[in-house]
Scaffold this active site. Structure first.
Site, PDB file in Angstrom:
ATOM      1  N   HIS A 100      -8.475 -90.533  28.784  1.00  0.00           N
ATOM      2  CA  HIS A 100      -9.347 -90.880  27.803  1.00  0.00           C
ATOM      3  C   HIS A 100      -9.718 -89.632  26.835  1.00  0.00           C
ATOM      4  O   HIS A 100     -10.201 -88.537  27.163  1.00  0.00           O
ATOM      5  CB  HIS A 100     -10.578 -91.271  28.418  1.00  0.00           C
ATOM      6  CG  HIS A 100     -10.320 -92.327  29.564  1.00  0.00           C
ATOM      7  ND1 HIS A 100     -10.080 -92.060  30.899  1.00  0.00           N
ATOM      8  CD2 HIS A 100     -10.387 -93.866  29.392  1.00  0.00           C
ATOM      9  CE1 HIS A 100     -10.036 -93.268  31.510  1.00  0.00           C
ATOM     10  NE2 HIS A 100     -10.029 -94.151  30.702  1.00  0.00           N
ATOM     11  N   SER A 122     -11.018 -99.586  30.244  1.00  0.00           N
ATOM     12  CA  SER A 122     -11.903 -98.265  30.472  1.00  0.00           C
ATOM     13  C   SER A 122     -12.264 -97.736  29.044  1.00  0.00           C
ATOM     14  O   SER A 122     -13.323 -97.014  29.107  1.00  0.00           O
ATOM     15  CB  SER A 122     -11.036 -97.133  31.219  1.00  0.00           C
ATOM     16  OG  SER A 122      -9.922 -96.821  30.827  1.00  0.00           O
ATOM     17  N   ASP A 133     -10.336 -86.615  29.987  1.00  0.00           N
ATOM     18  CA  ASP A 133      -9.529 -86.375  31.124  1.00  0.00           C
ATOM     19  C   ASP A 133      -8.084 -86.786  30.539  1.00  0.00           C
ATOM     20  O   ASP A 133      -7.768 -86.414  29.659  1.00  0.00           O
ATOM     21  CB  ASP A 133     -10.130 -87.391  32.147  1.00  0.00           C
ATOM     22  CG  ASP A 133     -10.126 -88.760  31.639  1.00  0.00           C
ATOM     23  OD1 ASP A 133      -9.215 -89.204  30.714  1.00  0.00           O
ATOM     24  OD2 ASP A 133     -10.935 -89.620  32.153  1.00  0.00           O
TER      25      ASP A 133
END
Length: 360
Positions: A337, A43, A334
């Site tokens: 990240h 991600s 978040d």
């Protein structure tokens, strides 16, 4: 079997702490010698491939992308740009590295590189299965498909020139330790951390050899951050006390030490791996967490989304949770990240330390 204390001490002893010298250096004036930026991983460098999968690991909804051009949630797991974009910009290749899936690529898109990365993927074969995302092996299959498309628009000779001059980035492994090992019980009944790291290293070596066999000549392999300092891992590992969880950090350190040894060994094969280099991010991320105020941050232990303690992906949604007033004050967007502001500092650190390997 070594005790947890023994391997934590061994891992910590093996880590070399680099002197921090992050300086504003974002505007580069280097002559461009990199033809394309081609990305594999999770991600951190997924610009939206997961949008097209039947998985809950997605960032194609607000508040993701709130600081992206047009405030569009593209699928990038951040408020704005992600490292692959910033690397491509810093090397004067392109402004954004697009996802491979779901995009009508222009010839220039293909010539200058794409990302095959998939949020929540990893080197443990079980990791992408748990989350229903693209495995590292499937990312290589997509790369083969991409190369065929490139030959179709540019011819074999030009494709070889582009691939020979491309920078390949590999950024994966955090989900293996943070999610597959610590969050689920599926691997802990089989492996202690040292043996699990060995399992991951088998996957790393296989992946790098497969990349080399496909013509990758310049490969930057990104190490793990201090996993125990991610807000979600602080929460899961120690509750609300908001301090880095030492066991997860020691696991990341052990992995980083062993992967560096592997890269040095593979690098002895100058034909198969003419330019394979390790990229340390542990040092700079730890410094951001420990001394974020030096960089203008005031919140280093919680994300900007919701409580900042656990929300990520589908849990980080404006329909469910509010967003902080000032993203620029947060290291993390978040619970997993970093923000674009933090990524820019991390990228400056990378360029300051590894430009000689990336830009040859």
């Amino acid at each position: 079997m070594a005790t947890a204390g023994q391997w934590q001490v061994a891992a910590a002893a093996a880590v070399v702490t680099l002197a921090m010298a992050v300086t504003p250096a974002w505007c580069r004036t280097l002559e461009n010698k990199v033809t394309a930026v081609i990305v594999f991983g999770d991600s951190i460098v997924d610009p939206g491939n997961n949008n097209y999968l039947l998985t809950g690991v997605k960032a194609n909804h607000a508040p993701y992308g709130k600081d992206f051009a047009g405030h569009v949630a593209t699928g990038r797991f951040s408020d704005g740009l992600i490292p692959s974009d910033l690397i491509a910009q810093g090397l004067n290749v392109k402004q954004l590295v697009p996802p491979y899936l779901g995009v009508q690529h222009t010839p220039e898109d293909l010539r200058t590189g794409v990302s095959f990365a998939s949020g929540a993927s990893g080197f443990d074969p079980l990791t992408p299965v748990i989350m229903g995302v693209i495995s590292m092996e499937q990312q290589l299959v997509y790369y083969d498909e991409y190369r065929s498309k490139l030959v179709g628009i540019a011819g074999e000779e030009e494709t070889k020139r582009i691939i020979d001059g491309a920078l390949f980035i590999v950024c994966s492994g955090t989900d293996d330790i943070a999610n597959t090992y610590y969050t689920t019980p599926l691997r802990r009944v089989q492996y202690d951390i040292p043996s699990y790291v060995d399992l991951l290293l088998d996957g790393v070596e296989s992946f790098l050899r497969n990349m080399s066999a496909r013509g990758a000549k310049r490969i930057g392999f990104v190490g793990l951050p201090p996993i125990g300092c991610l807000p979600s891992q602080q929460t899961l590992g120690g509750g609300p006390r908001r301090s880095c969880e030492p066991e997860r950090n020691a696991a990341a350190q052990l992995y980083n030490t062993k992967v560096q040894e592997l890269i040095l060994e593979l690098g002895k094969d100058m034909v198969g791996f003419p330019n394979l280099f390790y990229i340390d991010i542990y040092t700079v991320v730890q410094d951001l967490v420990d001394h974020g105020e030096r960089y203008g941050f005031s919140e280093m232990t919680r994300g900007c989304c919701g409580t900042g303690m656990i929300e990520v992906s589908t849990g980080c949604d404006t329909m469910l949770n509010p967003v902080c007033d000032d993203v620029s004050k947060h290291v993390f967007f978040d619970s997993y990240h970093p923000t674009e502001a933090a990524y820019k500092i991390i990228m400056d650190y990378i360029f300051d330390h590894y430009i000689q390997y990336m830009h040859l």
